[in-house]
Design a protein around this motif. Structure first.
Motif, PDB file in Angstrom:
ATOM      1  N   THR A  11      -3.232  44.765  50.652  1.00  0.00           N
ATOM      2  CA  THR A  11      -3.478  43.572  51.452  1.00  0.00           C
ATOM      3  C   THR A  11      -2.683  43.691  52.734  1.00  0.00           C
ATOM      4  O   THR A  11      -1.534  44.152  52.707  1.00  0.00           O
ATOM      5  CB  THR A  11      -3.020  42.304  50.705  1.00  0.00           C
ATOM      6  OG1 THR A  11      -3.656  42.253  49.431  1.00  0.00           O
ATOM      7  CG2 THR A  11      -3.354  41.037  51.483  1.00  0.00           C
ATOM      8  N   TRP A  13      -1.735  41.134  56.219  1.00  0.00           N
ATOM      9  CA  TRP A  13      -1.780  39.748  56.671  1.00  0.00           C
ATOM     10  C   TRP A  13      -1.793  39.717  58.191  1.00  0.00           C
ATOM     11  O   TRP A  13      -0.964  40.352  58.839  1.00  0.00           O
ATOM     12  CB  TRP A  13      -0.577  38.968  56.159  1.00  0.00           C
ATOM     13  CG  TRP A  13      -0.634  38.687  54.699  1.00  0.00           C
ATOM     14  CD1 TRP A  13      -1.095  37.547  54.105  1.00  0.00           C
ATOM     15  CD2 TRP A  13      -0.237  39.544  53.626  1.00  0.00           C
ATOM     16  NE1 TRP A  13      -1.013  37.645  52.737  1.00  0.00           N
ATOM     17  CE2 TRP A  13      -0.482  38.871  52.423  1.00  0.00           C
ATOM     18  CE3 TRP A  13       0.311  40.829  53.567  1.00  0.00           C
ATOM     19  CZ2 TRP A  13      -0.193  39.424  51.177  1.00  0.00           C
ATOM     20  CZ3 TRP A  13       0.583  41.385  52.345  1.00  0.00           C
ATOM     21  CH2 TRP A  13       0.332  40.678  51.163  1.00  0.00           C
ATOM     22  N   GLN A  14      -2.766  39.003  58.743  1.00  0.00           N
ATOM     23  CA  GLN A  14      -2.838  38.802  60.181  1.00  0.00           C
ATOM     24  C   GLN A  14      -2.844  37.299  60.428  1.00  0.00           C
ATOM     25  O   GLN A  14      -3.762  36.592  59.979  1.00  0.00           O
ATOM     26  CB  GLN A  14      -4.087  39.452  60.772  1.00  0.00           C
ATOM     27  CG  GLN A  14      -4.139  39.364  62.277  1.00  0.00           C
ATOM     28  CD  GLN A  14      -5.275  40.183  62.859  1.00  0.00           C
ATOM     29  OE1 GLN A  14      -6.218  40.565  62.163  1.00  0.00           O
ATOM     30  NE2 GLN A  14      -5.176  40.464  64.149  1.00  0.00           N
ATOM     31  N   ARG A  15      -1.795  36.819  61.085  1.00  0.00           N
ATOM     32  CA  ARG A  15      -1.634  35.380  61.343  1.00  0.00           C
ATOM     33  C   ARG A  15      -1.769  34.573  60.045  1.00  0.00           C
ATOM     34  O   ARG A  15      -2.544  33.624  59.969  1.00  0.00           O
ATOM     35  CB  ARG A  15      -2.612  34.915  62.395  1.00  0.00           C
ATOM     36  CG  ARG A  15      -2.405  35.605  63.724  1.00  0.00           C
ATOM     37  CD  ARG A  15      -3.318  35.053  64.798  1.00  0.00           C
ATOM     38  NE  ARG A  15      -3.209  35.882  65.974  1.00  0.00           N
ATOM     39  CZ  ARG A  15      -4.230  36.535  66.520  1.00  0.00           C
ATOM     40  NH1 ARG A  15      -5.431  36.433  66.013  1.00  0.00           N
ATOM     41  NH2 ARG A  15      -4.037  37.273  67.578  1.00  0.00           N
ATOM     42  N   ASP A  16      -1.068  35.010  59.023  1.00  0.00           N
ATOM     43  CA  ASP A  16      -1.031  34.356  57.701  1.00  0.00           C
ATOM     44  C   ASP A  16      -2.342  34.418  56.926  1.00  0.00           C
ATOM     45  O   ASP A  16      -2.479  33.775  55.890  1.00  0.00           O
ATOM     46  CB  ASP A  16      -0.572  32.889  57.814  1.00  0.00           C
ATOM     47  CG  ASP A  16       0.855  32.786  58.311  1.00  0.00           C
ATOM     48  OD1 ASP A  16       1.664  33.669  57.971  1.00  0.00           O
ATOM     49  OD2 ASP A  16       1.150  31.816  59.039  1.00  0.00           O
ATOM     50  N   THR A  17      -3.327  35.162  57.420  1.00  0.00           N
ATOM     51  CA  THR A  17      -4.590  35.316  56.705  1.00  0.00           C
ATOM     52  C   THR A  17      -4.615  36.690  56.031  1.00  0.00           C
ATOM     53  O   THR A  17      -4.515  37.714  56.718  1.00  0.00           O
ATOM     54  CB  THR A  17      -5.789  35.193  57.671  1.00  0.00           C
ATOM     55  OG1 THR A  17      -5.724  33.914  58.294  1.00  0.00           O
ATOM     56  CG2 THR A  17      -7.104  35.344  56.929  1.00  0.00           C
ATOM     57  N   PRO A  18      -4.743  36.738  54.694  1.00  0.00           N
ATOM     58  CA  PRO A  18      -4.765  38.026  53.999  1.00  0.00           C
ATOM     59  C   PRO A  18      -6.145  38.692  54.055  1.00  0.00           C
ATOM     60  O   PRO A  18      -7.172  38.020  54.025  1.00  0.00           O
ATOM     61  CB  PRO A  18      -4.418  37.643  52.552  1.00  0.00           C
ATOM     62  CG  PRO A  18      -4.915  36.244  52.411  1.00  0.00           C
ATOM     63  CD  PRO A  18      -4.763  35.604  53.767  1.00  0.00           C
ATOM     64  N   THR A  19      -6.143  40.011  54.149  1.00  0.00           N
ATOM     65  CA  THR A  19      -7.358  40.817  54.033  1.00  0.00           C
ATOM     66  C   THR A  19      -7.078  41.915  53.025  1.00  0.00           C
ATOM     67  O   THR A  19      -6.107  42.668  53.165  1.00  0.00           O
ATOM     68  CB  THR A  19      -7.765  41.447  55.380  1.00  0.00           C
ATOM     69  OG1 THR A  19      -8.015  40.403  56.317  1.00  0.00           O
ATOM     70  CG2 THR A  19      -9.009  42.309  55.233  1.00  0.00           C
ATOM     71  N   ARG A  20      -7.898  41.986  52.000  1.00  0.00           N
ATOM     72  CA  ARG A  20      -7.752  43.022  50.967  1.00  0.00           C
ATOM     73  C   ARG A  20      -8.386  44.316  51.457  1.00  0.00           C
ATOM     74  O   ARG A  20      -9.310  44.289  52.258  1.00  0.00           O
ATOM     75  CB  ARG A  20      -8.434  42.578  49.675  1.00  0.00           C
ATOM     76  CG  ARG A  20      -7.956  41.251  49.151  1.00  0.00           C
ATOM     77  CD  ARG A  20      -6.855  41.295  48.155  1.00  0.00           C
ATOM     78  NE  ARG A  20      -7.185  42.141  47.039  1.00  0.00           N
ATOM     79  CZ  ARG A  20      -6.264  42.811  46.346  1.00  0.00           C
ATOM     80  NH1 ARG A  20      -5.010  42.730  46.646  1.00  0.00           N
ATOM     81  NH2 ARG A  20      -6.606  43.561  45.334  1.00  0.00           N
ATOM     82  N   GLY A  40     -13.497  42.960  54.948  1.00  0.00           N
ATOM     83  CA  GLY A  40     -13.724  42.104  56.105  1.00  0.00           C
ATOM     84  C   GLY A  40     -14.794  42.722  56.983  1.00  0.00           C
ATOM     85  O   GLY A  40     -15.346  43.771  56.669  1.00  0.00           O
TER      86      GLY A  40
END
Length: 127
Positions: A11, A13-20, A40
């Motif tokens: 994972t 995190w970009q600006r508190d948004t997670p991407t697996r 994504g």
């Protein structure tokens, strides 16, 4: 130095948004290469980098778009099964990331070991 070759799940995190993401890493000596598939819209990326002791550095380049490269740095856990670190896009953004060896890969390794053990027992009994 741990061999990082294999399947990894992670994972970022970009600006508190997670991407697996799923990663396939190939290590030869200190050289690291492979591919990453993000969960994504950016999709698949290629990586190239280095491993020095427990330190990892690589550059990620997306295949489907002309995105700026993303620099990753990380530290491998003592057991070689977990990596944590930071990613950055020069002058734009940065954030944390982490990855661990995929259970699927571990299950495949376990299955292979079981099959080899079974084949040896069959060969021994057939003699």
């Amino acid at each position: 130095m741990a061999d990082l070759s294999g399947m990894w799940l992670g994972t970022y995190w970009q600006r508190d948004t997670p991407t697996r993401f799923e990663a396939t890493l190939v290590q030869g000596g200190n050289t690291l290469s492979g591919s990453i598939l993000d969960d994504g819209y950016l999709g698949e990326a290629q990586i190239s980098g280095t491993v020095s002791g427990r330190q990892v550095r690589f550059v990620k380049r997306y295949i489907t778009s002309n995105q700026t490269t993303i620099d990753y740095t990380g530290t491998v856990s003592e057991d070689g099964n977990h990596i944590t670190g930071q990613w950055s896009i020069a002058g734009f953004d940065a954030g944390p990331w982490e990855a661990h060896r995929s259970e699927d890969e571990l299950n495949a390794s376990w299955q292979t070991l079981l099959e080899q053990t079974f084949e040896r027992k069959l060969a021994t009994t057939a003699r």
